[in-house]
Every structure is written in C-alpha cells, then in structure tokens.
Design an enzyme around this catalytic site. Structure first.
Site, PDB file in Angstrom:
ATOM      1  N   CYS A  11      30.380  24.119  24.392  1.00 24.60           N
ATOM      2  CA  CYS A  11      29.440  25.158  23.936  1.00 24.60           C
ATOM      3  C   CYS A  11      29.835  25.696  22.558  1.00 24.60           C
ATOM      4  O   CYS A  11      29.827  24.943  21.589  1.00 24.60           O
ATOM      5  CB  CYS A  11      29.303  26.253  24.993  1.00 24.60           C
ATOM      6  SG  CYS A  11      27.847  27.301  24.723  1.00 24.60           S
ATOM      7  N   HIS A  49      27.296  22.934  29.358  1.00 27.00           N
ATOM      8  CA  HIS A  49      28.436  23.370  30.162  1.00 27.00           C
ATOM      9  C   HIS A  49      28.680  22.383  31.304  1.00 27.00           C
ATOM     10  O   HIS A  49      28.048  22.511  32.354  1.00 27.00           O
ATOM     11  CB  HIS A  49      28.169  24.761  30.742  1.00 27.00           C
ATOM     12  CG  HIS A  49      28.215  25.844  29.721  1.00 27.00           C
ATOM     13  ND1 HIS A  49      29.375  26.489  29.374  1.00 27.00           N
ATOM     14  CD2 HIS A  49      27.248  26.383  28.946  1.00 27.00           C
ATOM     15  CE1 HIS A  49      29.126  27.393  28.436  1.00 27.00           C
ATOM     16  NE2 HIS A  49      27.837  27.341  28.164  1.00 27.00           N
ATOM     17  N   GLU A 109      31.037  22.364  33.294  1.00 30.75           N
ATOM     18  CA  GLU A 109      31.595  23.107  34.449  1.00 30.75           C
ATOM     19  C   GLU A 109      30.512  23.804  35.263  1.00 30.75           C
ATOM     20  O   GLU A 109      30.779  24.301  36.348  1.00 30.75           O
ATOM     21  CB  GLU A 109      32.647  24.109  33.954  1.00 30.75           C
ATOM     22  CG  GLU A 109      32.126  25.373  33.278  1.00 30.75           C
ATOM     23  CD  GLU A 109      31.711  25.200  31.809  1.00 30.75           C
ATOM     24  OE1 GLU A 109      31.599  24.050  31.345  1.00 30.75           O
ATOM     25  OE2 GLU A 109      31.488  26.236  31.144  1.00 30.75           O
TER      26      GLU A 109
END
Lengths: 203, 251
Positions: A77, A178, A180
């Site tokens: 990001c 992202h 994650e």
C-alpha cells in the site's frame, strides 16, 4: 525463517502481523538497521499520508536502510508508494527504488469514487510473487493515489484507468493492494513471497 | 471496476451473535469468530460486527472479541456500537478493526466525523444512519431506532460525507426485518447525491433483492444478517446468481 516488519509509526501494521502468524511466522517489528539486515524477508507496510509517513521514515534514516537491503522486500500500500521516486500526496520525494511517480486518482464520472476502496481484479501478473496465478483474481484495495503502469509493473488493475497493482525490481516487490486482507488469494501471494525459491533470486 | 460487496452483519451481545427483527426480539446465532470465518470462506467480502451491549463489562468483552476476529479473519471488517469518542476509535483500530462505524454519536456531535477523518483517514469512518419514512419524509433515528430526530436522511448523509465520512451505511427501519427488499428508491437518491460508497441495509429476504439494490438502488454494497445466519440464502449461491445477472462480484 526470520521475517522483519518495518515499524515506523505508519498506521495499523497488526493486520500484517496476524496474517503472518496465520502462516506460522512470528515476525519482528523493528526500525533497527541491524535487525532489518539480519532478516530473511522484510515487509514494508504503510497506511496514511505519504508526506507524514516519509517524514517518519527519514527520522530513523529508514529510507537509506530500505534502499540498501539485499534480501527480498515486500512493500504494501503506502509502503509501495514510498518505494517510488515521488508522490503527489504532499508533493514529497520518496525512497526512489522504482523510477516512477505516484499520482492522485482523478475521477471522470460520478461513479468513480475516491478513495478506491474494495475488491478489484488484478491481471497480467508476472514474477514468482504471483506464481500459480492463471486468471484474474480479486484482491482488496484502499487508496486515493496510484502508480501508473511502467516498466516495473508486475500486475495491473483498472479503476478510472489501468494502473500498477504491483511492482518489482531486483529484490524489491511491492503491492498497492493489501494481501493480508485479500482472503485466500492474498494468502497465496504472501506464501509465494515467503517460500518461493525464485523470490530469493529476484525473479 | 470494483466488485459489488456482500456484507454479513453480526450483532454481538455479551460476546455472542444475535439478530433482532425490527430491532427487537433477539435470537442467538452462534460464535462470532467461527461465524465470521465461515462467512469469509464462503466468499463474504467484508464483515460488520455490531456491539449491542450497553454495559461497561460488555465493552471489554467486545474489544477482546475484535482482537480475536483480527487474528483469525483475512478479509476487512468494520466494528460499531458504543463508539462515542476518538479514544473509542483508537481502541477499536488498535484491536485490529479495519473500519469503525458511528451512528447516534455522530448525530449528537457531528464534529466526531471530522476528528476521525483527520486522525485516521476517511477510509476508516463508516457513518451508519437508521432512518424511517414518516409523514414528514425520511427521518433519522437515534439509539438503535428508539428516538426520532429532526434530521432528514439526505441532508444528514450529505453533511456526513462533507465532514469526511468514507462510507454511508443506511438502514431503512421500514424495511428492516420485513424481508421484502431494500429501500432502493432512497438508496439510489443517496448514491446520486453522495461522492462516497453507500451500503444498503435492511430488507434482504431473497437473492433478487440483492440484484435489485445493486441495479435499481445503485448500492455499492449490501448488508444482511438473518438471511445468512439462518441459512436462508447461501453466499456462494447468491454470488453465482448475481454473476449470472451481469453484476460484478468477487467469485
């Protein structure tokens, strides 16, 4: 495997920690040059304003340290954006690993809302980071600024215009989205970064 | 193009999932972390955890729950309920939430939206609005729909947007629990007037309702609870259906 996360007061990095723990890795959070250089993998996350986060980086000379890392590095990001040459957000010079400038999205229609927030697909994926990707896959984005497509682009997305969803140069990898927070697809990307042998070779 | 999002909402009381019909008569529906993980694996795009506990002890339980959710779930999630000040937001984000939603506190003190946007960014700030179509038009309600205000839905949503809200989550109290579809006319007006995403809430009963709110209601996301909790609609089937109707969803 020793994984270090660059800790420089730039937003919620615990989602990255949790994602690694789910993969059986207990990462170290650090801003020490020594700790970072000893790690097998370095993750450079980031949330927030480019100028503010760049200032935090420079306070600890982390810009120089990151530029000098030799092991595989993954920016996420704002981490990705700070690895570029310059950002329009706060008109700030960044770390300069990728020779490209970060731009602000300019909507052309009412439906094109900024920040771009949600699931979008990525295509034309390259390198070991996306090993096993055979078709466009959805990943989760939250951003108002973007990196144009360029020679370092290894995945493309399309929002208002086609742009870089991920970048690669030598040992440096970076994603605008992202991983994650991107469900099982994101997990595959993180696993590739951690375990794929070609990542060590910068392929 | 961003995919249209499907968002299961989990109402939490004392650490357990419950769901009300028209905001009363709560029924229990399972462990929040397990339920959230199951939804994530089925293809939910985000989750909302709403704390409906009033007590101080309940708040602590909820913060612990948010930490467990963050550790176990790999899609974005929003938490709401009992967020009145900036320090509540800080606590929830530190516990691992991606976004917070504020409702009554924002109507009581609209500056809270500016404070959240300035401190943490608009993307974390969801403004939830409970509104009812009355003889005087759409009116906003406080305290889980128990207290009518003078605020009109559209002017309040516009103000929230201007103050820095990242998304509007609009629940129609006329439609909630009735399972006859979302408030698509009001949703379309919100979408046309606002420059931020609008989440439809209240009224999901069958798959067609989701299609209708994405097309006629111009909604960016649709939130539902009981139809998912009690297995009346399965998320994989819903997404296949929406895909077959030409709607861009993540499959």
């Amino acid at each position: 495997m020793k994984v270090a996360i660059v800790d420089y007061n730039a937003g919620n990095i615990y989602s990255v920690v949790h994602a690694l723990k789910r993969l059986g890795i207990d990462p170290v959070l650090t801003n020490s040059a020594e700790e970072l250089s000893k790690a097998d993998r370095v993750i450079f996350p980031g949330q927030g304003h480019a100028r503010t986060t760049m200032t935090s980086l420079k306070e600890h000379r982390l810009d120089e340290i990151i530029r000098g890392l030799k092991q595989p590095v993954l920016g996420i990001c704002v981490g990705q954006q700070l690895m570029c040459r310059h950002s329009e957000e706060g008109d700030v010079d960044c770390v300069g690993i990728f020779d490209v400038d970060v731009k602000r999205f300019c909507p052309t229609r009412h439906e094109e809302k900024v920040p771009c927030m949600g699931w979008n697909d990525i295509k034309n994926t390259k390198t070991a980071l996306f090993s096993g990707f055979e078709k466009p896959e959805f990943v989760y984005f939250v951003h108002s600024y973007y990196v144009p497509t360029c020679q370092w682009t290894i995945a493309e997305s399309d929002y208002i215009l086609p742009y870089s969803a991920a970048l690669h140069k030598d040992n440096f990898y970076a994603t605008q989205f992202h991983p994650e927070k991107s469900g099982s697809v994101g997990e595959r990307i993180l696993k590739n970064f951690l375990n794929n042998n070609d990542i060590e070779k910068g392929l | 193009m961003l995919a249209k999002r499907i968002i299961p909402c989990l109402d939490i009381k004392n650490g357990e999932t419950v769901k009300g019909t028209n905001f009363v008569n709560l029924r229990s529906a399972g462990d929040p972390v397990e339920l959230g993980r199951a939804y994530s694996e089925q293809g939910a795009d985000e989750l909302v955890y709403l704390d409906i506990t009033a007590s101080h002890e309940g708040r602590k339980t909820f913060t612990d729950l948010v930490q467990r959710v963050a550790a176990n779930i790999n899609i974005p999630f929003t938490v709401g309920g009992g967020i009145n000040e900036l320090c509540d937001v800080d606590r929830m984000l530190n516990a691992g939430a991606d976004k917070i939603s504020i409702n009554s506190a924002a109507i009581r003190r609209p500056e809270l939206i500016d404070e959240i946007a300035n401190s943490f960014g608009s993307q974390v700030c969801v403004v939830a609005i409970d509104a009812k179509l009355t003889e005087k038009g759409w009116k906003c309600y406080l305290n889980g729909g128990r207290l009518e205000t003078e605020r009109g839905l559209f002017e309040w949503a516009k103000e929230a947007c201007d103050r820095g809200a990242g998304e509007i989550l609009f629940t129609s109290m006329n439609h909630d629990g009735v399972k006859a579809g979302f408030a698509d006319e009001a949703l379309a007006q919100l979408s046309d007037e606002l420059s931020i995403p609008v989440i439809a809430s209240g009224g999901a009963g069958k798959k067609e309702h989701f299609r209708d709110t994405f097309i006629n209601g111009k909604s960016d996301a649709a939130l539902a609870a009981s139809v998912f909790h009690f297995g009346e609609i399965s998320i994989p089937e819903l997404k296949q259906y929406l895909h077959s109707e030409g709607i861009n969803v993540r499959i």
